[in-house]
Design a protein around this motif. Sequence first.
Motif, short mmCIF file in Angstrom:
data_model
loop_
_atom_site.label_atom_id
_atom_site.label_comp_id
_atom_site.label_asym_id
_atom_site.label_seq_id
_atom_site.Cartn_x
_atom_site.Cartn_y
_atom_site.Cartn_z
N ARG A 29 0.91 -1.09 0.25
CA ARG A 29 0.12 0.26 0.44
C ARG A 29 1.09 1.20 0.18
N ALA A 30 1.88 1.19 0.69
CA ALA A 30 2.85 2.37 0.60
C ALA A 30 3.23 3.09 -0.53
N ALA A 31 4.05 1.17 -0.96
CA ALA A 31 4.95 2.02 -2.51
C ALA A 31 3.24 2.21 -3.42
N LEU A 32 2.67 1.59 -3.51
CA LEU A 32 1.15 2.31 -4.29
C LEU A 32 0.74 3.85 -4.13
N ALA A 33 1.28 3.81 -2.75
CA ALA A 33 0.37 5.08 -2.61
C ALA A 33 1.70 6.25 -3.27
N GLY A 34 2.94 6.37 -2.11
CA GLY A 34 4.20 7.21 -3.21
C GLY A 34 4.12 7.50 -4.48
N THR A 35 3.61 5.71 -5.31
CA THR A 35 3.75 5.85 -6.70
C THR A 35 2.27 6.70 -7.33
N THR A 36 1.38 7.03 -7.15
CA THR A 36 0.35 7.75 -7.12
C THR A 36 0.63 9.21 -6.84
N GLY A 37 1.05 9.53 -5.58
CA GLY A 37 1.31 10.58 -5.68
C GLY A 37 2.78 11.40 -5.87
N ASN A 38 3.45 10.30 -6.31
CA ASN A 38 4.44 10.80 -7.47
C ASN A 38 3.43 11.90 -8.64
N ALA A 39 3.19 10.45 -8.74
CA ALA A 39 2.81 11.14 -10.56
C ALA A 39 1.28 12.24 -10.40
N VAL A 40 0.89 12.33 -9.27
CA VAL A 40 0.16 13.73 -9.14
C VAL A 40 0.84 14.80 -8.95
N LEU A 41 1.54 14.63 -8.30
CA LEU A 41 3.00 15.68 -7.85
C LEU A 41 3.53 16.22 -9.49
N MET A 42 3.71 15.10 -10.18
CA MET A 42 4.32 15.55 -11.26
C MET A 42 3.80 16.45 -12.29
N GLY A 43 2.44 15.62 -12.28
CA GLY A 43 0.93 16.29 -13.36
C GLY A 43 1.44 18.01 -13.40
#
Length: 319
Positions: free
Chosen positions: A5-19
């Motif tokens: 869950r932490a890995a997927l949440a971090g990946t999602t948060g990174n994508a939102v931040l990059m966008g």
Amino acid sequence: MLPMRAALAGTTGNAVLMGVAEVGTPIGWVLLPGLLGVSARPRVAALVSAWAGVLVVASVLVPVIPGHRTDPQALLASAVSLSAVPLLAWARRRTRTASVTRATGPPDVAVFTVPAGPGSAALAVCGSPGEIGAAVPLRGGGLLALVGTVTGAALDTPAGRRAVEQTFRRHARPAASPPHLAGVLDQAVRDLAPAGHLLATIVRVDRSGAVEAVRCGSPDLITVGGDRADLAGVPAGPALGSTTVPAGDAPPSPVTGRRVAVVGATFADAHGERWARVLDQVAADDDPARAARGLTRGPRGGRRIGPALVVDPGPPSRA
């Protein structure tokens, strides 16, 4: 290992931040997922890579927020990077577990050997009721091991025992001390089953071969010096999860001897007052794997009793 869950949440948060930041470089989109992936189990790493790829594609197809560049070279660089993440996670896990080997033995007992400082150790498990056993090699040649027994209907289940062992493996790091791990396991037992208990011994062997242990409601350790076996005299603390006071405050006790043997509460219960004498007979075997396997024999040929840990902290030539 990093939870899924932490890995997927971090990946999602990174994508939102990059966008939101309109970052279009491939490295911005795959660097954090890559770091999260190699810090997780190989299956989780594969899932993280796949999810990061989905987010990259979504950022390209949905023009609302500028995202990952759409030129073929950028997409290819991201695809190659994300494909490599599960391979790197697998290589990291294989490097960590390559020093754990399965020794030969009868089908009703599994014996695993692992380096322990300049010497070696053997852990025998056989699926007896409530059995908890784990051995984690550390970088530099050290070892952290857990031997114990769980009680309570909610905790003494395959899922409950597996959760306890996974918690230990996840926190068994070079800087982790036995008291710290006792505190972590104490909290895990309280979260998993408030009415359950874990009677455990946690052993640490450092790279020089020094052995220390904490004992939480479990039988004393046995040390072998020459041809004589004696109780190690490790102070006994309460079983984990059994009191309102969190565990982890008592300092670990040093254990000396050319060999150390550790068993669970089930072993002492099955053998009664003779349990220390049984250890005296078996722990002096020249081969730690054979000694650990011998300790799982039930009284009068009864059912196997585990787990059992035998540590030879000295040079292998003395084993």
